[in-house]
Scaffold this motif. Structure first.
Motif, PDB file in Angstrom:
ATOM      1  N   VAL A 249      -3.372  -2.095   0.846  1.00 48.56           N
ATOM      2  CA  VAL A 249      -2.379  -2.343   1.895  1.00 48.56           C
ATOM      3  C   VAL A 249      -1.094  -1.569   1.639  1.00 48.56           C
ATOM      4  N   LYS A 250      -0.600  -1.616   0.399  1.00 45.64           N
ATOM      5  CA  LYS A 250       0.707  -1.055   0.091  1.00 45.64           C
ATOM      6  C   LYS A 250       0.657   0.406  -0.346  1.00 45.64           C
TER       7      LYS A 250
ATOM      8  N   ALA B 286       1.964  -7.920   4.939  1.00 46.37           N
ATOM      9  CA  ALA B 286       2.002  -7.282   6.254  1.00 46.37           C
ATOM     10  C   ALA B 286       3.326  -6.602   6.549  1.00 46.37           C
ATOM     11  N   CYS B 287       4.354  -6.939   5.803  1.00 43.63           N
ATOM     12  CA  CYS B 287       5.691  -6.421   6.078  1.00 43.63           C
ATOM     13  C   CYS B 287       5.844  -5.024   5.473  1.00 43.63           C
ATOM     14  N   ASN B 288       5.942  -4.019   6.321  1.00 45.20           N
ATOM     15  CA  ASN B 288       6.002  -2.631   5.841  1.00 45.20           C
ATOM     16  C   ASN B 288       7.225  -2.348   4.974  1.00 45.20           C
ATOM     17  N   GLU B 289       8.299  -3.088   5.181  1.00 47.74           N
ATOM     18  CA  GLU B 289       9.532  -2.831   4.420  1.00 47.74           C
ATOM     19  C   GLU B 289       9.439  -3.268   2.955  1.00 47.74           C
TER      20      GLU B 289
ATOM     21  N   ASP C 109      -8.729  -9.100 -10.016  1.00 51.55           N
ATOM     22  CA  ASP C 109      -8.857  -7.701  -9.605  1.00 51.55           C
ATOM     23  C   ASP C 109      -8.949  -7.559  -8.095  1.00 51.55           C
ATOM     24  N   ALA C 110      -9.569  -8.533  -7.417  1.00 49.33           N
ATOM     25  CA  ALA C 110      -9.688  -8.451  -5.961  1.00 49.33           C
ATOM     26  C   ALA C 110      -8.315  -8.442  -5.292  1.00 49.33           C
ATOM     27  N   VAL C 111      -7.387  -9.223  -5.824  1.00 49.81           N
ATOM     28  CA  VAL C 111      -6.032  -9.251  -5.264  1.00 49.81           C
ATOM     29  C   VAL C 111      -5.333  -7.925  -5.520  1.00 49.81           C
ATOM     30  N   LEU C 112      -5.462  -7.411  -6.727  1.00 48.07           N
ATOM     31  CA  LEU C 112      -4.866  -6.108  -7.036  1.00 48.07           C
ATOM     32  C   LEU C 112      -5.424  -5.038  -6.103  1.00 48.07           C
ATOM     33  N   LYS C 113      -6.722  -5.095  -5.849  1.00 44.55           N
ATOM     34  CA  LYS C 113      -7.355  -4.101  -4.984  1.00 44.55           C
ATOM     35  C   LYS C 113      -6.823  -4.190  -3.561  1.00 44.55           C
TER      36      LYS C 113
END
Length: 395
Positions: A266-267, A240-243, A257-261
């Motif tokens: 998000v990033k 969640a941290c944009n920085e 793969d779900a985590v990579l996706k």
């Protein structure tokens, strides 16, 4: 290093169009459409041309270990040259948690290698210090020895930085230590990228670290407790941290793969590929004895696990080309995007000129590659316009 005019032909890694890349004095002078490509295409396929790979986290390769008891400059030279066949033109040798004297000797050997050889110096963009300022907790600590874990210590870091000739450019730490925010600010003031990893920090401590200048997550999702609260926890907070840019090991073993996706969604362009490869990368399958993990097994599929418990990984044994192929093969992104996750994007995060990719004036750090739909095969690698690795080709 090259200081003359060179013309390199192939297909642009993103557009697929035939191009001529003109290199002068180690930099990209021109990138033009190749009008004479038709005849060459009828004789053989053209390789793709793209930026050389940038690995922000590498512990060793082909049996050579930056964390061995007696690392020498010769080992550093050998690793640097061996990496060319993996398409790597810039990298960060990674020194992990150990005694203060050991870390000083390791970074000093890397610095000596750079001072001895301009080519090694050109390829080593900096040193990544992963620890010892990490969590002492089991799970979060990973394989790092607990005896040498310690709170962030600026004087100690300066001692190592002096031994490294100022080459420590990335520090992985856990912000759970009370000293962390002030330490992070001082690192950032000195141009050191601070990355959060091997942590048991609270969400509040993660946010405080980002406010102090931490800007990256080390091998996100790994070096973590096996069981976490649903929410809040330090993984959600880092996402969640944009920085925070997220480095991931996309070898197909460390993260589903779900985590990579999810990380990619998000990033977006803040997702980076790292190998985090240990010294057994590039070695044949088999059983090995290691100083940290003990008896380990490298399988035919490329997975490295503890011999006594195959459920537990013993580190990464695959390089960036493997991760690129995994990302594309699993339909997570395009080849061009995966290529950039392992080249221009990490270069941009740490402020390298290679972030300019295939643009006028950029360093001529290039990878020519064949892509068969499932595997990335290096054809030729250039560093500052000089050919460092090539395979035999017809014509």
């Amino acid at each position: 290093m090259a200081h003359e005019r060179t013309v390199i032909r192939g297909r642009h890694y993103r557009s697929g169009q035939p191009i001529e890349v003109v290199v002068e004095d180690g930099k990209l002078k021109r990138i033009d459409e190749w009008e004479g490509a038709g005849d060459s295409l009828s004789q053989q396929p053209l390789p793709l041309i793209g930026p050389g790979l940038v690995d922000l986290q590498l512990n060793g390769y082909q049996g050579m270990d930056f964390n061995a008891d007696s690392i020498t400059p010769e080992v550093v030279h050998s690793v640097t040259r061996a990496l060319w066949k993996e398409g790597v033109t810039s990298y960060y040798p990674t020194v992990i948690t150990n005694s203060a004297a050991f870390i000083e000797q390791a970074v000093s050997a890397i610095a000596c290698a750079c001072e001895e050889d301009p080519l090694t110096a050109a390829c080593i963009a900096g040193i990544h210090l992963e620890g010892p300022f990490i969590s002492p907790e089991d799970g979060a600590r990973g394989a790092h020895p607990k005896a040498h874990v310690t709170a962030p210590d600026w004087e100690l870091l300066q001692r190592w930085q002096d031994a490294a000739g100022g080459r420590i450019r990335i520090v992985t730490l856990s912000p759970e230590w009370p000293e962390a925010p002030a330490f992070i600010r001082r690192c950032v003031e000195q141009g050191i990228v601070v990355s959060i990893g091997h942590t048991a920090a609270s969400p509040e401590q993660i946010r405080a670290a980002a406010e102090a200048g931490a800007s990256m997550s080390t091998h996100f999702g790994n070096g973590a407790h096996p069981v976490l609260p649903r929410h809040p926890n330090y993984l959600w907070e880092q996402l969640a941290c944009n920085e925070l840019w997220s480095c991931v090991i996309a070898d197909g073993f460390h993260l589903p793969d779900a985590v990579l996706k999810v990380v990619l969604k998000v990033k977006e362009e803040q997702m980076l590929l790292v190998s985090d490869a240990v010294h057994l990368s590039g070695m044949p399958p088999g059983a090995y004895e290691t100083p940290v993990g003990g008896r380990v097994v490298l399988t035919e599929s490329g997975r490295l696990h503890l011999a006594d418990d195959p459920r537990l990984l013993a580190g990464s044994a695959q390089m960036l080309l493997w991760s690129i192929a995994h990302m594309v093969g699993r339909g997570l992104c395009s080849l061009a995007d995966a290529w950039e996750m392992a080249s221009v994007r990490p270069a941009a995060k740490v402020g390298l000129q290679a972030a300019n990719g295939l643009e006028f004036g950029a360093p001529a750090d290039l990878l020519l590659m064949e892509w068969d739909g499932s595997k990335a095969i290096p054809v030729e690698v250039y560093k500052s316009g000089a050919s460092m690795y090539t395979t035999k080709r017809q014509g």
